[in-house]
Design a protein around this motif. Structure first.
Motif, PDB file in Angstrom:
ATOM      1  N   UNK A 134      25.986  40.511  50.498  1.00  0.00           N
ATOM      2  CA  UNK A 134      26.619  41.744  50.043  1.00  0.00           C
ATOM      3  C   UNK A 134      28.139  41.605  50.101  1.00  0.00           C
ATOM      4  N   UNK A 135      28.805  42.116  49.043  1.00  0.00           N
ATOM      5  CA  UNK A 135      30.265  42.127  49.027  1.00  0.00           C
ATOM      6  C   UNK A 135      30.820  43.204  49.938  1.00  0.00           C
ATOM      7  N   UNK A 136      31.948  42.903  50.560  1.00  0.00           N
ATOM      8  CA  UNK A 136      32.524  43.823  51.531  1.00  0.00           C
ATOM      9  C   UNK A 136      33.598  44.731  50.922  1.00  0.00           C
ATOM     10  N   UNK A 137      34.298  44.263  49.922  1.00  0.00           N
ATOM     11  CA  UNK A 137      35.373  45.037  49.317  1.00  0.00           C
ATOM     12  C   UNK A 137      35.116  45.194  47.825  1.00  0.00           C
ATOM     13  N   UNK A 138      35.740  46.234  47.173  1.00  0.00           N
ATOM     14  CA  UNK A 138      35.494  46.463  45.741  1.00  0.00           C
ATOM     15  C   UNK A 138      35.841  45.235  44.904  1.00  0.00           C
TER      16      UNK A 138
ATOM     17  N   UNK B 207      29.506  48.854  45.101  1.00  0.00           N
ATOM     18  CA  UNK B 207      28.746  47.849  45.838  1.00  0.00           C
ATOM     19  C   UNK B 207      28.384  46.693  44.905  1.00  0.00           C
ATOM     20  N   UNK B 208      28.401  45.498  45.436  1.00  0.00           N
ATOM     21  CA  UNK B 208      28.060  44.324  44.655  1.00  0.00           C
ATOM     22  C   UNK B 208      27.498  43.255  45.574  1.00  0.00           C
TER      23      UNK B 208
ATOM     24  N   UNK C 269      40.338  40.407  49.786  1.00  0.00           N
ATOM     25  CA  UNK C 269      40.782  39.117  50.310  1.00  0.00           C
ATOM     26  C   UNK C 269      39.612  38.144  50.359  1.00  0.00           C
ATOM     27  N   UNK C 270      39.718  37.111  49.565  1.00  0.00           N
ATOM     28  CA  UNK C 270      38.703  36.040  49.515  1.00  0.00           C
ATOM     29  C   UNK C 270      37.285  36.605  49.404  1.00  0.00           C
TER      30      UNK C 270
END
Length: 609
Positions: free
Chosen positions: A169-173, A333-334, A190-191
């Protein structure tokens, strides 16, 4: 002097004790040797069973697509007469499924992804829809909720049969920006792709190691081929100089060997370049890692869309669009989906996987217990194949075998054991019966082909022919077992019956035969179990045919479970492997049940004298 020379009593006792110890040690070694052999046999059988069970696990469940169809009269009943036979023959039921999928993904046609979308479900999966509408034509013009098996390769992927699939799961947009060349640039935070890049480097390191191992073997083959080419060219030069025969053949062989060398050299160069690229990516050289169909695939699911990455770095990536889901909620979410097996190493491409995951995420594709394997007959599509026709064929074949082999075998045993005179003829018959029990089963198949199919012109692939062939194979076993059971009845039973005035026939059929019946039934059931697992004789009489319909009689074309296993095991699609293992378990279950029944009958009716 003789007394002093004789061994003392203590020495004799020591000698005897040493001999006893050696004997006990030998007995202990023999006992432990036997226990070890039994334990080894049990372990081997257990390992085989566990292996089959492990291979059959993917076939125990199946992923099914649940969709609502708009049953249009134009496709369901083009003739418009609402006649069941016309509906089954003329209806375009797969077109109804296609319409439902297009309605779910309306942009698939504009994106050129229709073929990939339709690959989620095979065309034959829609056949039951036709049967449903033919049974109830009033459903035409209404909506119909159906559950269909999905493509077998997509089903295997969703069961993680294509190696490790990492979902993070991605943490930031994350934002997707369309470039002029039609690709997308994904970035944000960031990364955002640090974890997928780390996983990718790990997969590439493993792939590089495997390629290096394969490269070493390929170089050995190349060296051997080069040596052969040098020898063949020397032979060609020798024949040219001497003018001997065989020059053209030698030149052709040299050309073929040179072609093989060129191909191996080219493959070696490609492998060397691939390993170098993998190693460079693992070390992080060049910033971005280029992705292609020979490397693990990375999909990004964001905002109802699925992208396939073509370049990736920890702080951003470039991608192409695979799926657009206009009905999905646009959220921030991504997730990334990293597939370890490259697309060139799979039978299902990334586009079909993207559609399948979209449908799975919304609950349209969900797992269920696989009942198809029990309710369907054979099919060319693994997800639609079942054992029903083979199971019915096995039942019909065993029914013929039981009804012919048991009466004839028991009657023969009774005659030979109780009534036949002991002379050279009966001795000759007994020897030949014992020899027939050791004849390979395929010989009976050849006999059945020559006699029943060729001479008597009986129907090919029919249970009645298969049953008669298995009867010939089972008769020696039943006769031997029945004679052993009759011999086990004490002579006093016969003498007592004769002593009270019974005739010999009455003594045999009223007293001896009932007491021998447990052993006879045991031998007969074991012979039937042996016949159930036979393949070779049935192959010879044509029961290897593809049977899509359930046989309804003894003369219909049919196959049996072992033959269907043989056919499934030879098919190239990967999805046949778990289904074959599942069918093996079913066959083993039948065999175990039949053997358990034999043991139960023996213990229940066994008499002790």
């Amino acid at each position: 002097m003789s007394d002093s020379a004789a061994p003392s009593r203590t020495a004799l006792r020591d000698i005897v004790n040493r001999q006893i110890k050696r004997r006990h040690a030998a007995e202990t070694r023999f006992r432990w040797f036997g226990i070890t052999m039994v334990a080894t046999a049990i372990a081997a059988c257990g390992l085989l069973l566990l292996s089959v069970i492990a291979q059959s696990i993917p076939a125990m469940t199946e992923n099914r697509l649940h969709v609502t169809l708009q049953v249009s009269a134009e496709k369901a009943d083009p003739m418009g007469n609402r006649v069941p036979s016309e509906i089954r023959e003329q209806g375009n039921f797969y077109g109804l499924v296609q319409d439902a999928l297009i309605q779910r993904f309306p942009t698939a046609e504009a994106d050129g992804k229709l073929d990939d979308l339709f690959d989620v479900v095979t065309s034959l999966a829609a056949v039951p829809i036709g049967r449903t509408l033919a049974e109830d034509p009033s459903l035409i013009g209404k909506t119909l909720d159906v559950s269909l098996p999905i493509n077998d390769d997509l089903d295997l992927f969703l069961k993680s049969a294509y190696g490790k699939t990492r979902v993070s799961e991605g943490q930031e947009p994350l934002t997707a920006i369309l470039a002029a060349d039609g690709t997308y640039t994904l970035s944000g935070g960031r990364a955002p792709f640090a974890k997928p890049v780390a996983n990718l480097r790990e997969d590439l390191a493993v792939a590089a190691t495997e390629l290096e191992t394969a490269l070493g073997l390929k170089r050995q083959r190349l060296s051997i081929a080069q040596t052969q080419v040098a020898a063949l060219k020397a032979r060609v030069a020798e024949l040219k100089a001497s003018g001997g025969p065989g020059l053209a053949a030698a030149e052709a062989l040299a050309d073929q060997a040179q072609t093989l060398v060129d191909n191996l050299a080219g493959e070696t160069e490609v492998d060397v370049a691939t390993i170098a690229a993998y190693r460079a990516a693992v070390k992080g050289e060049g910033g971005f890692i280029e992705l292609n169909d020979d490397k693990p695939s990375i999909l990004v699911e964001v905002g109802g869309a699925t992208y396939k990455l073509t370049r990736i770095a920890p702080n951003g990536a470039q991608a192409v669009l695979l799926v657009r889901d206009t009905k999905a909620n646009s959220t921030q979410t991504w997730r990334t989906v990293q597939i370890a097996t490259p697309q060139n190493g799979r039978a299902v491409n990334d586009e079909v996987i993207a559609f399948g995951r979209q449908l799975q995420n919304e609950g349209a594709i969900r797992p269920a217990l696989n009942t198809t394997i029990f309710t369907n007959s054979d099919s060319n599509e693994p997800e639609l194949s079942g054992i029903l026709s083979a199971l019915v064929g096995s039942i019909f074949t065993l029914l013929v075998t039981f009804c012919t082999a048991v009466p004839i075998g028991v009657a023969t045993a009774v005659y030979l054991e109780e009534f036949a005179p002991k002379n050279a003829l009966t001795d000759f018959i007994e020897v030949n019966i014992n020899n027939l029990a050791a004849v390979p089963s395929i010989v009976f198949g050849l006999l059945g082909f020559a006699v029943f199919l060729t001479f008597f012109n009986m129907p090919r692939s029919a249970p009645i022919v298969g049953g008669i062939v298995l009867t010939l194979m089972s008769l020696p076993v039943i006769i031997i077992a029945s004679r052993a059971a009759l011999k086990a009845v004490p002579p006093s039973i016969r003498e007592a019956a004769l002593g009270v005035g019974a005739s010999k026939m009455q003594a045999i059929f009223h007293h001896v035969l009932p007491l021998a019946m447990p052993g006879i039934m045991t031998g007969s059931i074991l012979a039937m179990a042996h016949a159930l697992g036979e393949t070779a004789p049935l192959l010879m009489i044509g029961m290897v045919a593809f049977i899509a319909d359930v046989p309804t009689g003894l003369t219909d074309s049919a196959t049996v479970l072992p033959v269907e296993l043989f056919m499934w095991a030879g098919r190239p699609e990967r999805a046949w492997e778990p289904r074959t293992a599942m069918a093996i378990l079913i066959l083993l279950l039948f065999m175990i049940v039949m053997n358990a029944v034999a043991i139960f009958l023996r213990r229940k009716f066994e008499r002790r004298w």
